[in-house]
Write a protein that holds these residues in place. Structure first.
Motif, short mmCIF file in Angstrom:
data_model
loop_
_atom_site.label_atom_id
_atom_site.label_comp_id
_atom_site.label_asym_id
_atom_site.label_seq_id
_atom_site.Cartn_x
_atom_site.Cartn_y
_atom_site.Cartn_z
N HIS A 501 0.16 8.61 -12.80
CA HIS A 501 0.90 8.95 -11.60
C HIS A 501 2.33 8.43 -11.73
CE1 HIS A 501 -3.41 8.59 -9.97
NE2 HIS A 501 -3.17 9.86 -10.23
N LEU A 502 3.25 9.35 -12.00
CA LEU A 502 4.59 8.94 -12.43
C LEU A 502 5.70 9.28 -11.44
CD1 LEU A 502 4.41 10.16 -16.15
CD2 LEU A 502 4.03 7.85 -15.29
N HIS A 503 5.51 10.24 -10.54
CA HIS A 503 6.67 10.87 -9.91
C HIS A 503 6.84 10.60 -8.42
CE1 HIS A 503 7.48 13.07 -13.57
NE2 HIS A 503 6.21 13.40 -13.62
N ALA A 504 5.82 10.10 -7.74
CA ALA A 504 5.92 9.99 -6.29
C ALA A 504 6.31 8.60 -5.81
CB ALA A 504 4.58 10.39 -5.65
N GLY A 505 6.42 7.64 -6.72
CA GLY A 505 6.71 6.29 -6.27
C GLY A 505 5.48 5.63 -5.67
N ARG A 506 5.65 4.59 -4.88
CA ARG A 506 4.53 3.84 -4.32
C ARG A 506 4.70 3.66 -2.81
NH1 ARG A 506 3.27 5.08 -8.70
NH2 ARG A 506 2.55 3.74 -10.43
N PRO A 507 4.76 4.76 -2.04
CA PRO A 507 4.98 4.59 -0.59
C PRO A 507 3.80 3.97 0.14
CG PRO A 507 4.56 6.89 -1.13
CD PRO A 507 4.69 6.16 -2.43
N PHE A 508 2.59 4.07 -0.43
CA PHE A 508 1.41 3.55 0.27
C PHE A 508 0.90 2.22 -0.30
CE2 PHE A 508 0.95 8.28 0.48
CZ PHE A 508 1.32 8.41 1.81
N GLY A 509 1.32 1.86 -1.50
CA GLY A 509 0.82 0.65 -2.13
C GLY A 509 0.62 0.85 -3.61
N ASP A 510 0.00 -0.14 -4.26
CA ASP A 510 -0.13 -0.13 -5.71
C ASP A 510 -1.54 0.12 -6.21
OD1 ASP A 510 2.59 -0.61 -6.29
OD2 ASP A 510 2.32 -2.74 -5.82
N THR A 511 -2.51 0.29 -5.32
CA THR A 511 -3.85 0.57 -5.79
C THR A 511 -3.95 1.99 -6.33
OG1 THR A 511 -4.69 1.43 -3.69
CG2 THR A 511 -4.72 -0.97 -3.99
N LEU A 512 -5.02 2.26 -7.07
CA LEU A 512 -5.21 3.60 -7.62
C LEU A 512 -5.30 4.63 -6.50
CD1 LEU A 512 -5.76 5.49 -9.99
CD2 LEU A 512 -8.19 4.88 -9.83
N GLN A 513 -5.98 4.30 -5.42
CA GLN A 513 -6.08 5.21 -4.28
C GLN A 513 -4.70 5.48 -3.69
OE1 GLN A 513 -8.94 6.46 -2.67
NE2 GLN A 513 -10.58 5.43 -3.77
N ASP A 514 -3.89 4.43 -3.55
CA ASP A 514 -2.54 4.59 -2.99
C ASP A 514 -1.68 5.48 -3.88
OD1 ASP A 514 -3.20 2.95 -0.88
OD2 ASP A 514 -2.46 1.13 -1.86
N GLN A 515 -1.72 5.24 -5.19
CA GLN A 515 -0.92 6.03 -6.12
C GLN A 515 -1.34 7.49 -6.10
OE1 GLN A 515 -1.17 4.15 -9.97
NE2 GLN A 515 -0.83 2.12 -9.11
N TYR A 516 -2.65 7.71 -6.07
CA TYR A 516 -3.15 9.09 -6.03
C TYR A 516 -2.67 9.79 -4.76
CZ TYR A 516 -6.50 12.95 -6.02
OH TYR A 516 -7.08 14.20 -5.98
#
Length: 866
Positions: A501-516
């Motif tokens: 997951h490279l392009h959306a940044g981390r607006p929700f957090g750093d967990t795998l669920q957040d990145q997805y």
């Protein structure tokens, strides 16, 4: 005449009470370790309940008990050889105690450091042989450091040992070691997350507590146990082992406890199956191997069952019945009158889970644009993809066939799509449609024939480029198509939701669920851009919009992350939204397949397929003409290819899903309505449904094009004798396997061209391992080559792993390696040959008459010229 001064307690004849005590102590110590291993599975995942937990625990005890007996017998032999040394027992020796404690600590630290280094070091090198050397240097350096630290670590340990009193006796120093062993592993496992991930919690717990538990049980038995002969312990161990062999696998529910969640159960079962495989076909009749005739190597689970030959070759549901194959005309419905010839905007998002839609009730508002289309059209909430791997699933979307009924040609990792397949764009083009495709990745460039029928294809400049640029390309294509006089179809594949997951940044957090979730939100935003462009084109009322995903994605469920490794529903559940101008919105809960998109598009366009297909048009559900498509089976598959040897199939009928591992025969059955997370395996509770679905699935597999073609490909690969000459003679060997050499079609190839090789491989004996052949390239001038430019593969396109080869099997293994089209040319490439047991690290092997031991062996150069 010499006098025997050995203490009587130090000698124990095989038939003596002391030998019997040792044997029984070892037997029950092994069984106790099995019980511990079962208990440690609590930390590794959910335990089965009731009888399954009991059977799994007893199976582990029966598998480990003979090993404990054998180790105790060896220890007894060692004790008898110590002779008079036994007389010195009881004297204190703090120095030996300190040395033993440090040795145990050093071994634990070296083992943990080796596991950690194996996971972290090789991944940091572009070429694996460099990573292999670096790994060796790291482990050697760690060992040297521990030896160097011994000099300053022993004095303080010695001072501690002198204060231990009775525990400083050399015969009891193991108590100190046993106390340090679990403590050391526990500290390392807590401090190093990578170690826990590499070994698993269950394995760490079992490894930490098994030695002290075994010795504690052995000590208690020797001190207080009854005096029983050693032969009785051996008889009991054999009886328990044999009983386990006949009963293990009769219930499927306890197998996950033993083979997946325990620390050492999988290794014990594999070893037991190998010992009892009488016909050496790689499948045992005992210990859950499932071989219904262990004296005929052509009969075993996973064998191809030719229909009508009167022989149950696959050990399931009798001989194959040809009546199971379900092919039709697409089950077209009455198409809406307007628009007469609609345009099609097909938007696919790789790995988009349907539970992320707002309409599905997800707590984050990630998909307002997709939700808006779904509210205006039809949202299909129960869609099954034909595979959890894109290269197999997407051809089904465009052809209407599951993978085994799609004609795939040669090639490894990216199987070629054969010309005889009939894809939707090939049928729409003669009907006056202009077709275009825009791909957000270069992943599919290596799959020859993948884009057959498309009038034009634009692919991303890299594996995972900026998706905004890709959608901008698609927007321009849409503007150009809007000026066409006739109808058109535009397919855009959005790839950013795919890992990494490279392009959306981390607006929700750093967990795998957040990145997805962040990538899902970005994909929805990009879809909104294309929908806005469609609105501006003025063709909304004449355009059918399809939004779909090629498969699902695991985000920690079942301990999995990603896709393409299993067929759990979380990996094959797809998103599907279809908006047809003029049709009322609706939610469709009828189970459908992603392959149904193909006949649906043809139905809406008024174009008939020229061949029968198993997929069914969704138009009757879209128009409300029907509220069901009738009873049907939905099949999903993970087919082997040259790189990935997975061979799994699943069948869905109604709310029941059955998954089958074709090679091992392991079966799982779930009720997806009552158990959407697929946590309760119903195999043992519903044997009738298992027999029906398993037989139907395997018969379908035997009759499908891919399964029958598998046998033809294997038969074509078999040789009676080696050719008289080979372009390159290797004589490379690993235990049980010999590579005599290979032929090469040409040593000059153009960028984007194909390098064709044929290896000659022989099984010198039955092999219990799956070996891979490895072709590696290196630019002679030192320029970096794309990582995908290599030829690591399971022989015979992954269809015939070496574990299945009988002794003397001689195979011609053909492989096609596509040269990257963007490679700098002209170039001279050094080509090397290697071998692997898994896809991780190259194996040392011996080559030539001198039996030179190498990891990579140079086999010449390749010229790349336009």
């Amino acid at each position: 005449m010499s006098m025997d001064t050995t203490a009587p307690s130090a000698r124990a004849a095989p038939g003596s009470p002391r030998a019997g005590a040792q044997a029984w102590a070892g037997l029950f110590a092994g069984a106790a370790v099995g019980l511990l291993d079962a208990l440690s599975a609590v930390l590794a995942g959910e335990l089965p309940g009731g009888l399954d937990a009991l059977f799994g625990t007893l199976s582990l005890a029966a598998l480990y008990a003979p090993l404990g007996l054998a180790l105790a017998s060896l220890a007894g032999l060692h004790g008898r050889r110590r002779g008079a040394r036994g007389a010195s027992r009881g004297k204190r020796d703090p120095e030996r105690v300190a040395s033993g404690a440090y040795a145990l600590f050093a071994l634990a630290l070296l083992g943990a450091g080796g596991v950690l280094a194996a996971e972290l070091v090789p991944a940091r090198f572009a070429r694996q042989e460099y990573g292999f050397v670096a790994l060796g240097l790291v482990i050697a350096g760690l060992g040297a450091g521990l030896l160097e630290a011994r000099a300053w670590a022993l004095p303080p340990l010695f001072r501690v040992a002198r204060r231990l009193g009775p525990l400083s006796v050399p015969g009891r120093w193991g108590l100190v070691a046993l106390a340090l062993w679990p403590l050391t592993l526990a500290v390392l496992a807590l401090a190093i997350p990578e170690l826990r991930r590499a070994l698993g919690v269950g394995l760490v717990v079992s490894a930490a507590l098994a030695p002290p538990l075994a010795l504690a049980v052995a000590g208690c038995w020797r001190r207080w146990g009854p005096a029983l002969p050693a032969w009785a312990a051996a008889v009991l161990a054999f009886a328990a082992f044999a009983a386990c062999g006949f009963t293990y696998g009769l219930r499927e529910g306890h197998r996950p406890l033993v083979e997946e969640r325990s620390g050492f159960g999988r290794f014990a079962v594999t070893a037991a199956q190998g010992l009892t495989d009488w016909d050496r076909d790689g499948r045992a009749g005992l210990f859950g191997g499932g071989d219904c005739n262990d004296f005929d190597a052509s009969v075993h689970p996973g064998a191809w069952d030719a229909p009508g030959d009167g022989k149950d070759s696959d050990c399931v549901a009798g001989d194959a019945d040809p009546a199971v194959l379900d092919l039709g005309d697409g089950a077209f419905g009455r198409r809406p009158p307007d628009p007469a010839r609609p345009n099609f905007l097909v938007l696919t998002v790789d790995a988009l889970r349907p539970d992320r839609l707002g309409l599905a009730g997800y707590f984050r508002r990630l998909t307002p644009n997709i939700d808006a289309v779904a509210r205006e059209g039809a949202w299909f909430s129960d869609v099954t993809a034909s595979s959890s791997r894109s290269i197999r699933s997407i051809p089904g979307l465009w052809s209407g066939f599951p993978p085994s009924q799609v004609s795939f040609g040669s090639g490894f990792q990216w199987p070629r799509l054969a010309d005889e397949n009939e894809l939707v764009p090939e049928l729409l083009t003669p009907a006056g449609y202009t077709t275009r495709a825009v791909m957000g990745t270069t992943y599919f460039t290596r799959a020859r024939g993948f884009f057959q029928g498309w009038g034009g294809v634009e692919q991303g400049p890299s594996y995972q480029p900026d998706p905004r640029q890709v959608v901008e390309t698609a927007r321009k294509e849409l503007e150009d198509l809007s000026t066409e006089a006739g109808p058109w179809m535009l397919w855009t594949h959005i790839f950013n939701v795919h890992r990494p997951h490279l392009h959306a940044g981390r607006p929700f957090g750093d967990t795998l669920q957040d990145q997805y979730d962040a990538e899902v939100a970005l994909a929805d935003e990009l879809i909104g851009t294309l929908l806005e462009a469609l609105q501006q084109s003025g063709q909304v009322e004449n355009t059918v919009v399809v939004i779909a995903s090629d498969h699902g994605e695991a985000l920690g469920e079942h301990g999995l992350e990603g896709h393409a490794t299993t067929l759990f529903d979380i990996e094959v559940r797809s998103t599907l939204v279809i908006r047809v101008p003029g049709l009322a919105p609706r939610r469709v809960s009828e189970p459908v397949g992603l392959i149904d998109v193909a006949p649906t598009l043809l139905n809406l366009a008024g174009v008939r397929p020229t061949k029968p297909m198993p997929a069914r048009s969704l138009v009757p559900l879209l128009t409300g003409e029907e509220d069901t498509l009738g009873p049907r089976a939905l099949v999903s598959e993970l087919l082997p290819d040259g790189r990935f040897a997975f061979d799994h199939k699943a069948i869905r009928e109604g709310d029941l899903r059955l998954m089958l591992a074709m090679r091992s025969g392991a079966t799982q059955l779930y009720d997806v309505a009552a158990d959407p997370g697929e946590l309760r395996n119903l195999v043992d509770e519903r044997p009738g449904d298992v027999a029906r679905l398993r037989g139907r699935l395997l018969t379908w597999a035997a009759l499908s094009t891919g399964a029958a073609g598998r046998e033809r490909i294997i038969e074509d690969a078999r040789l009676e004798a080696l050719p008289e000459t080979m372009d390159v003679e290797l004589d490379a060997r690993v235990p049980g396997l010999r590579v005599h050499g290979f032929d090469i079609e040409s040593r000059r190839v153009a960028p984007g061209g194909t390098l064709r090789l044929a290896f000659y491989v022989e099984a010198e004996r039955r092999i219990q391992k799956d070996y891979m052949l490895d072709v590696a390239f290196e630019d002679a001038s030192g320029r970096r080559l794309p990582e995908s430019f290599e030829g690591v593969h399971v022989p015979v396109h992954g269809l015939y792993p070496t574990r299945d080869w009988p002794p003397g099997e001689l195979i011609r293994d053909e492989i096609e390696i596509i040269v990257p089209p963007d490679i700098a040319a002209p170039a001279r490439l050094n080509m090397s040959f290697g071998m692997r047991e898994t896809d991780q690290y190259r194996l040392p092997f011996r080559v030539g008459e001198e039996r030179q031991r190498v990891v990579l062996y140079p086999v010449g150069t390749i010229d790349v010229r336009p």
